[in-house]
Design a protein around this motif. Structure first.
Motif, PDB file in Angstrom:
ATOM      1  N   ARG A  59      25.610  29.718  34.528  1.00 33.74           N
ATOM      2  CA  ARG A  59      24.265  29.521  34.004  1.00 33.74           C
ATOM      3  C   ARG A  59      23.423  30.767  34.259  1.00 33.74           C
ATOM      4  O   ARG A  59      22.692  31.239  33.390  1.00 33.74           O
ATOM      5  N   ARG A  93       7.278  25.612  38.563  1.00 34.24           N
ATOM      6  CA  ARG A  93       6.175  24.973  37.846  1.00 34.24           C
ATOM      7  C   ARG A  93       5.022  25.965  37.662  1.00 34.24           C
ATOM      8  O   ARG A  93       4.501  26.135  36.565  1.00 34.24           O
ATOM      9  N   VAL A 111      14.218  28.778  38.912  1.00 30.75           N
ATOM     10  CA  VAL A 111      14.479  27.538  39.651  1.00 30.75           C
ATOM     11  C   VAL A 111      15.960  27.401  39.990  1.00 30.75           C
ATOM     12  O   VAL A 111      16.444  26.306  40.239  1.00 30.75           O
ATOM     13  N   TRP A 145      12.979  30.802  33.113  1.00 30.67           N
ATOM     14  CA  TRP A 145      12.647  29.662  33.968  1.00 30.67           C
ATOM     15  C   TRP A 145      13.868  29.093  34.701  1.00 30.67           C
ATOM     16  O   TRP A 145      13.810  28.882  35.918  1.00 30.67           O
ATOM     17  N   LEU A 166      10.840  31.112  28.584  1.00 28.42           N
ATOM     18  CA  LEU A 166      11.691  29.928  28.715  1.00 28.42           C
ATOM     19  C   LEU A 166      13.059  30.295  29.278  1.00 28.42           C
ATOM     20  O   LEU A 166      13.637  29.547  30.058  1.00 28.42           O
ATOM     21  N   LEU A 222       5.998  28.623  35.022  1.00 32.81           N
ATOM     22  CA  LEU A 222       6.001  28.198  33.627  1.00 32.81           C
ATOM     23  C   LEU A 222       4.593  27.859  33.155  1.00 32.81           C
ATOM     24  O   LEU A 222       4.183  28.263  32.070  1.00 32.81           O
ATOM     25  N   VAL A 223       3.862  27.120  33.982  1.00 33.26           N
ATOM     26  CA  VAL A 223       2.536  26.676  33.546  1.00 33.26           C
ATOM     27  C   VAL A 223       1.621  27.885  33.328  1.00 33.26           C
ATOM     28  O   VAL A 223       0.952  27.986  32.299  1.00 33.26           O
ATOM     29  N   GLY A 233      17.180  24.989  42.642  1.00 33.20           N
ATOM     30  CA  GLY A 233      17.045  23.560  42.351  1.00 33.20           C
ATOM     31  C   GLY A 233      16.466  22.739  43.492  1.00 33.20           C
ATOM     32  O   GLY A 233      16.522  21.519  43.459  1.00 33.20           O
ATOM     33  N   ALA A 237      11.859  25.595  44.814  1.00 36.64           N
ATOM     34  CA  ALA A 237      12.105  26.193  43.508  1.00 36.64           C
ATOM     35  C   ALA A 237      11.342  25.439  42.431  1.00 36.64           C
ATOM     36  O   ALA A 237      10.792  26.034  41.510  1.00 36.64           O
ATOM     37  N   GLU A 238      11.284  24.098  42.583  1.00 39.95           N
ATOM     38  CA  GLU A 238      10.574  23.281  41.596  1.00 39.95           C
ATOM     39  C   GLU A 238       9.099  23.689  41.553  1.00 39.95           C
ATOM     40  O   GLU A 238       8.530  23.893  40.479  1.00 39.95           O
TER      41      GLU A 238
END
Lengths: 491, 127, 499
Positions: free
Chosen positions: C120, C172, C160, C156, C153, C175-176, C163, C167-168
Motif C-alpha cells: 500500500r 484527520r 495514517v 492521506w 487524497l 485531510l480536513v 493506523g 495516526a487517525e
C-alpha cells in the motif's frame, strides 16, 4: 412502432406491475422488473436519439389530440430524466435480486417488484406527460407505490415511516391538485403548452398566484425541500435497501423535474421568479437545507440515516441553482440532479451490501469494515468524496457549475453556505472512513461472500460517477440543452 | 363577494378543517379521516368549477341548451380513485402498525420504538 | 533514444507529457501486481523512479519550446491540458529525481522497522508522484486543481499508515485542513478567475491582467494564498506538524518531494501566470500577504527553536522555509521569483537529507528527541555529516546550494525597496542557524551519555542522505544552470547572473 415509443416508455413498467403480482414467483417477478427497466432504458435511448435528430416529439394518447386529450411531450428537457430514471432502475434491478431476498419475506418479494414497476411507471409518466392533471395522477401512482415499498422494510419502524410519508405526501399531492385546479379555473385548459400560452397575458391575477404557490409547495413536499423534509430520513433509511437506492436516486429528482416543468414552462420564469419572490425564498431555503442537512448528517449513528440527511443538503444545492433562474443556474441544478442521483445510489447500494453482510448499517456495527471489505470500503470512499465535491468525482463538476453560476449573480452568501456544507460533508464522510478503517472490527460480524450482482451494481455506479467527474461533457451538455430548452420556453 | 363565491369559501373551509385534523390529531385513524376530508374538499372545489349557471348535467339530449362542463367531473373521477387508493394504503398501514405496536396513537408508537432501540442493539436480517 | 525523444517532444505531438504522468501510475500498477514478491515489487518501484527521472531530464533540451498536449475536454470551454513551462519543469525534475532516492531509503526504513502494508505504501507513493507530475505539467488552473486534490487524497493513506489513534488524529487534521482550504477558498478563487477572465489558462503576463480592479485582486490573491494550504502559511500550516505521525520516508516525501513543493509551486505559478508580476507590483495586491508570509517565516522559526522533538523541529523549519518562497512570490520581482524557484530546489534537496538522517537515526538508535543525540555523531559520522551539510544549505551559507537562493531573495527584496523584508529574511536565517546547528554540534562534540550499542546506519539508510548531501553541495556550482530555463518566461527574461 417508433411513433408509439413515448407510450411504450410508460406502458412497459405499467404492464409489468400486474404481471409481477399475479405470477407469484420471485425469479419471474425479478426478471419482469429487469426486463421492464431495460426496455424503458432502450426506449429512452431511442427517444433521446429521435429528439436529437428530429426535435421535440409529441404523442397524443389514445388518438385524442391536445388540448382535450392527454399529450406526451419528449424534448431536450425530459430525455435526460428518462435516461437517468430507467438507468438507475436497471441497476437497481440487478442489485435487488439478492438484496431483497435477504431483507424481505419470500412471499412478499413479487409484490415488491410489482410496486417497483409502478414506481418506475409513475416516474417515467411524470417525465413524459404534457398534461398537468396527468402529471398529478402519475405523481400519485409513484407515491402510493413508494409508500407500500417503504412499509416493506425489515423493522416495524418502517411502517411508521411509510404512514408519515403517506400523510405528508398526500397533503403535498392535494396541494398540487389545488394549484392545477386554480390554473384550470383561470385558463380552462390542462395541457401544459396551452396553459403556458394562456397564462401569458394573465399576470396580476390573484388566483394565478395562489395556483403557483400551491403547486410549488406541493412539489416541494415531494422534493423534501427544507423545511418540508421531515418524512425523508425515516422513509429512505427504513425502506428495504434496494428500494432506498431507487427512491433516493430518483424519486426526489423526478419531483424536481416536475417543479422545473411547472415553474418554467407552465407558469413561466417571468411570473414565478420575476413577479413573485420565489427566487429569494428558494435561495434562503437552500441555504438552510445545505447547512442544517449536512450538520445533522454529521451526528447520525446509522449510515442510511446519515446518507438520507446528506440528501436533504444536496437537494439544497439543487434548489440554490434553480432559485437563480438563470441558464447557468438551472443547468448546474440539472447537472447536480444527474450527478447526485448516481453518487447517492452508489452509497445507498453500498449501505445495502453492508446490511446484507454485517446485518446492520449502524455505524457502531460497521467498525473496521474497511479492513475486511476493502473494495466496498473503496467504493464508499470514492462515492463519499463525490458528496464532498472533491475532484475527480462527479460531485466536483456540479459544484463547479453551481459555484460559477452563483458567482455570476454575485450570490456570495449562498456560495459560502455551499462551501460550508461541503466541508460538513467532509466531516460526515470522514466519520464513515474513521469508523470503517480505524475502529477495531467487532467480533460478531457475519461474513459471507458478497453477491457478484450487488458488487457489480455498486461499482458500475461508482465508476459512472468518476467518469462523469473526469469527462463531464456528456452530462453537462445534456444539462445545458435542458436548461436552454426550459428557459427558451419560459422566456 | 362571499355571496357569489360561497361554494369556494365552503370548500376552502372544509379543506382547512381537514388539514387541521391531520396536523393536530395523534390518532392515526383520525389523521386519515382528516386527510380524506381535505381531499374531498378539493374534489368539491373542482366540481364547482365546472358548474354553469342554469346548466343541466352534461348529457346531451334533445333540447339541452346549457350544460355543466364535463371535464372536471372526469378528472375528479380519476382523483377519487387516487383518493380511495390512498385511503386503502393508509388503512392497511394502520392495521399493520396496530398489529406490531399495539397502539393507534403516534406518540405511544414512537415511545415503544425508542424503548425497542434501547433493548435490541442489533437487528438480524429477515430470513 | 534521442531520436525517439525528439519525436515525442515535437510541439505538435508532445506525447512525452502524458507519458511522464503515466509512468508512475504504471509503476504503481506493477507494485500492486507484484505484491506477493517484495523484492520484485520494490524493484518495480525503483525502476519506475529511474525511468521517470530519465524521462523528465530528457525534457530539458525542449524547455524553450511550447509543448502542449490536450487530454480531453472536461466541460465546454474547459479542458484537461498539459504544457511544458520552466517552473513546471523545475518542479517535475525535483520530484522525479528525488523519488528513486526516497525509494531506496524507504526500502531500508520499512524493512528495518518491519512496517506492515508495504505494498500500500509503495502504491500510494507512486500515485502521489503521478499527481505531482500532473500538477507540474498542468496548463490551466482546473487541471492543476484536480492534480492538487488527488495528491491530498493519495497522501492521506501514507500519513495514517500506522493506523493507530495518533495516526487517525493526525490524518484527520491533515485531510480536513487541506481539503477545507482547497474546497473552501481555492475552488471559489478559481471559479471567480474563470468568470473574470473567461479562461483558466496560465498565461505569461498574467491571466487577470486588465480583468480586475485592485480590491478584487487583493481579495483573490488572499483567497489563493490561503487556499493553497499545501504552502503552509500560518494559520493553515497545522497540517504539516500533524502529518508528522507518518513514517519518516513519508515525511521526506511530503516535505521535500511532493506535497509542500506542490503548494509553493502553485503559489509561484499563480503569481507569475495568473496575476502577472507587473500587475501584482503595480496594484500592490500582494502587500497584505507579504506580511502574513513574513510573520509565518519568523514565528515558525521560533517554534522550531523551541521544539525538542527532532521531526517536529524539522516540520516547523519547513513551514518557515516555505514562507521564504511565498514571500518571494509576494515581492513580485523577477529576481525574487528566480530565488523562490531556486529555493524550492535547494530546500527540497536539503530537507529530504535532514529527514532521511532523522529516519536513519530513529531506525538505528531509536532516538527521536534532540536532547538525546549527544555524541551520536561519533558512531554515525556519515549520517551526521550529511545532516551538517544539509543544515548549512538550509541556513544559506556557502559553499552549498542554499546560499544562492537566499542571495537572490535578498536581491529581490532590495529591488522592491522592502527593507523590513530584507531584515526578516536575515533574521529567518539566524533562526535557522539556531534550530539546526545545535544538532550536529551536540552529536559531534558532546560525549555520549552511555556507550552506544550500534554503529553506523545500514547502507540503504545512510546512502541516500549522503547522496543528497552531495547534491546540496553540487547545487552550489550548478545553481545558475538550474535557473537558466526560467529566463524563458517573458517577465523573467532579465534575471541577473549569479556572481
Amino acid at each position: 412502432m417508433t411513433v408509439q415509443l413515448p407510450f411504450v416508455q410508460v406502458l412497459l413498467p405499467l404492464l409489468g406491475a400486474p404481471l409481477c403480482a399475479l405470477l407469484r414467483s420471485r425469479v419471474a417477478a425479478w426478471l419482469l422488473f429487469l426486463l421492464a427497466a431495460l426496455g424503458s432504458l432502450g426506449c429512452a435511448v431511442l427517444l433521446a436519439q429521435r429528439v436529437a435528430t428530429a426535435g421535440t416529439q409529441r404523442y397524443s394518447v389514445g388518438g385524442w389530440t391536445a388540448p382535450v386529450g392527454i399529450e406526451f411531450v419528449i424534448d431536450d428537457f425530459n430525455t435526460p430524466v428518462l435516461l437517468l430514471v430507467s438507468l438507475i432502475a436497471a441497476v437497481v434491478a440487478v442489485f435487488s435480486h439478492r438484496s431483497l431476498a435477504a431483507e424481505v419475506a419470500a412471499k412478499r418479494v413479487p409484490l415488491v417488484y410489482a410496486c417497483l414497476c409502478l414506481v418506475l411507471a409513475g416516474m417515467l409518466g411524470i417525465a413524459v406527460t404534457g398534461d398537468a392533471f396527468n402529471a398529478f395522477v402519475f405523481l400519485e401512482i409513484m407515491s402510493l407505490a413508494s409508500y407500500a415499498l417503504i412499509a416493506m422494510g425489515r423493522r416495524r419502524r418502517a411502517l411508521l415511516a411509510a404512514f408519515r410519508y403517506l400523510v405528508v405526501g398526500s397533503v403535498g399531492a392535494v396541494f398540487v391538485l389545488i394549484g392545477i385546479g386554480l390554473a384550470y379555473a383561470v385558463t380552462g385548459t390542462l395541457n401544459m403548452a396551452d396553459l403556458a400560452q394562456r397564462l401569458g397575458g394573465l399576470h396580476g391575477n390573484r388566483a394565478l398566484y395562489a395556483a403557483v404557490v400551491f403547486v410549488l409547495v406541493g412539489l416541494a413536499v415531494k422534493m423534501a425541500v427544507f423545511p418540508l423534509h421531515a418524512w425523508l430520513p425515516d422513509a429512505y433509511a427504513q425502506a428495504p435497501s434496494a428500494v432506498g437506492v431507487l427512491l433516493s436516486a430518483t424519486a426526489t429528482k423526478v419531483a424536481i423535474y416536475a417543479l422545473l416543468r411547472f415553474a418554467f414552462t407552465v407558469f413561466g420564469a417571468t411570473l414565478v421568479f420575476g413577479v413573485m419572490p420565489v427566487g429569494r425564498i428558494g435561495a434562503l431555503l437552500a441555504v438552510l437545507a445545505m447547512l442544517i442537512g449536512s450538520a445533522v448528517a454529521c451526528f447520525q449513528t446509522d449510515l442510511k440515516y446519515l446518507l438520507a440527511w446528506s440528501s436533504i443538503a444536496q437537494i439544497g444545492y439543487i434548489v440554490a441553482g434553480i432559485s437563480l433562474a438563470t441558464t447557468a443556474g438551472v443547468s448546474a441544478a440539472y447537472l447536480h440532479v444527474i450527478n447526485h442521483a448516481v453518487t447517492k445510489a452508489a452509497l445507498f447500494a453500498a449501505a445495502g451490501l453492508l446490511v446484507l453482510r454485517l446485518g446492520s448499517a449502524r455505524l457502531d456495527d460497521l467498525a473496521g469494515f474497511g479492513r475486511r471489505m476493502p473494495w466496498t470500503f473503496a467504493a464508499v470512499v470514492v462515492a463519499g468524496l463525490g458528496l464532498v465535491g472533491v475532484p475527480p468525482t462527479a460531485g466536483f463538476v456540479s459544484k463547479w457549475a453551481l459555484a460559477t453560476a452563483l458567482l455570476e449573480r454575485g450570490q456570495w452568501p449562498v456560495l459560502a453556505a455551499m462551501l460550508v456544507s461541503s466541508l460538513l460533508a467532509l466531516v460526515y464522510v470522514g466519520r464513515i472512513v474513521e469508523v470503517g478503517w480505524f475502529r477495531e472490527p467487532s467480533l460478531v460480524t457475519v461474513m459471507n461472500r458478497p453477491p457478484v450482482s450487488m458488487v457489480a451494481a455498486i461499482w458500475f455506479l461508482v465508476l459512472l460517477s468518476v467518469y462523469f467527474g473526469l469527462d463531464a461533457t456528456l452530462p453537462s451538455s445534456l444539462a445545458d440543452a435542458a436548461a436552454a430548452a426550459l428557459l427558451r420556453n419560459g422566456g | 363577494m362571499i355571496g357569489s363565491h360561497y361554494v369556494y369559501w365552503l370548500t376552502f373551509a372544509l379543506m382547512m378543517i381537514g388539514l387541521y385534523v391531520v396536523i393536530s390529531h395523534g390518532n392515526l385513524i383520525k389523521k386519515l379521516i382528516g386527510l380524506s376530508l381535505f381531499q374531498v374538499a378539493v374534489f368539491l372545489f373542482y366540481i364547482s368549477l365546472g358548474k354553469v349557471d342554469g346548466g343541466t348535467a352534461p348529457i346531451i339530449t334533445e333540447g339541452t341548451q346549457t350544460y355543466s362542463h364535463p371535464l372536471p367531473h372526469v378528472l375528479i373521477l380519476t382523483a377519487i380513485v387516487v383518493g380511495v387508493a390512498t385511503l386503502a394504503v393508509g388503512l392497511a398501514l394502520v392495521v399493520r402498525l396496530f398489529e406490531s405496536y399495539g397502539s393507534l396513537e403516534e406518540d405511544e408508537i414512537l415511545q415503544r420504538d425508542i424503548s425497542d432501540r434501547d433493548t435490541t442493539d442489533r437487528d438480524g436480517v429477515a430470513s | 533514444m534521442s531520436g525517439l525523444l525528439a519525436t515525442w517532444t515535437s510541439p505538435d505531438q508532445a506525447t512525452a507529457l502524458p507519458v511522464i504522468v503515466a509512468l508512475p501510475l504504471l509503476a504503481g500498477g506493477a507494485v500492486l501486481l507484484l505484491r506477493r514478491h517484495p523484492n520484485l515489487r520494490e524493484a518495480a518501484s525503483l525502476v519506475g523512479g529511474i525511468a521517470l527521472a530519465v524521462a523528465v531530464l530528457g525534457l530539458w533540451p525542449a524547455a524553450g519550446r511550447d509543448l502542449r498536449f490536450e487530454l480531453w475536454s472536461w466541460l465546454p470551454g474547459l479542458s484537461f491540458e498539459f504544457a511544458l513551462e520552466p517552473l513546471g519543469l523545475l518542479f517535475a525534475t525535483l520530484a522525479a529525481v528525488l523519488w528513486p532516492v526516497t525509494t531506496v531509503f524507504s526500502i531500508g526504513y520499512l524493512r528495518g522497522n518491519r512496517e506492515t502494508d508495504q505494498t500500500r505504501f509503495y502504491f500510494f507513493v507512486a500515485l502521489t508522484i503521478a499527481a505531482a507530475m500532473w500538477i507540474a505539467l498542468s496548463a490551466n488552473l482546473i487541471t492543476l486543481f484536480v492534480g492538487y486534490e488527488i495528491m491530498t487524497l493519495a497522501t492521506w493513506p501514507l500519513v495514517v499508515h500506522k493506523g493507530d489513534p495518533d495516526a487517525e488524529r493526525g490524518g484527520r487534521t491533515y485531510l480536513v485542513l487541506l481539503l477545507a482550504t482547497s474546497v473552501g477558498l481555492l475552488l471559489p478563487a478559481i471559479a471567480w478567475t474563470w468568470l473574470l477572465a473567461g479562461s483558466t489558462d496560465f498565461r505569461p503576463g498574467g491571466l487577470l491582467t486588465g480583468h480586475a480592479g485592485t480590491t478584487v485582486l487583493v481579495v483573490l490573491f488572499t483567497l489563493y494564498l490561503f487556499g493553497i494550504g499545501k504552502a503552509a502559511l500560518m494559520p493553515v500550516h497545522r497540517w504539516l506538524p500533524a502529518a508528522m505521525v507518518a513514517p519518516t520516508p513519508v515525511s521526506a516525501l511530503l516535505h521535500a518531494v511532493a506535497v509542500v513543493k506542490a503548494g509553493v509551486f502553485t503559489v509561484l505559478k499563480v503569481a507569475v501566470y495568473v496575476f502577472g508580476l507587473d500587475t501584482l507590483d503595480v496594484s500592490g495586491a500582494a502587500r497584505p500577504m507579504m506580511w502574513v508570509a513574513a510573520v509565518t517565516l519568523l514565528t515558525a522559526g521560533v517554534i522550531a527553536v523551541r521544539s525538542d522533538n527532532l521531526k517536529r523541529r524539522l516540520a516547523y523549519s519547513t513551514v518557515s522555509q516555505l514562507a521564504y518562497i511565498v514571500l518571494a512570490a509576494t515581492l513580485a520581482r523577477d529576481v525574487a521569483i528566480a530565488g523562490g524557484a531556486l529555493h524550492m530546489v535547494a530546500h527540497a534537496i536539503a530537507k529530504i537529507t535532514l529527514f532521511m538522517c532523522a529516519g536513519a537515526i530513529y531506525v538505528t538508535a531509536r532516538k527521536t528527541r534532540v536532547g538525546e543525540l549527544d555524541g551520536l555523531g561519533r558512531t554515525m559520522p556519515w549520517t551526521f555529516g550529511a545532516f551538517l551539510v544539509a543544515s548549512v544549505s538550509i541556513i544559506g551559507l556557502p559553499p552549498v546550494g542554499g546560499m544562492w537562493s537566499k542571495w537572490l531573495l535578498l536581491m529581490g527584496a532590495a529591488e522592491a525597496d522592502q527593507l523590513v523584508m530584507m531584515l526578516v529574511l536575515l533574521v529567518g536565517s539566524m533562526l535557522a542557524l539556531a534550530y539546526l546547528m545545535p544538532i550536529p554540534v551536540r552529536a559531534f562534540f558532546r560525549p555520549p551519555p552511555v556507550a552506544p550499542l550500534h554503529g553506523e546506519a545500514s547502507p540503504a539508510l545512510v546512502g541516500p542522505p549522503v547522496l543528497t548531501a552531495i547534491g546540496c553541495a553540487a547545487l552550489f556550482l550548478v545553481a545558475e544552470a538550474v535557473i537558466t530555463p526560467l529566463s524563458g518566461i517573458p517577465e523573467l527574461s532579465g534575471i541577473v547572473e549569479l556572481p
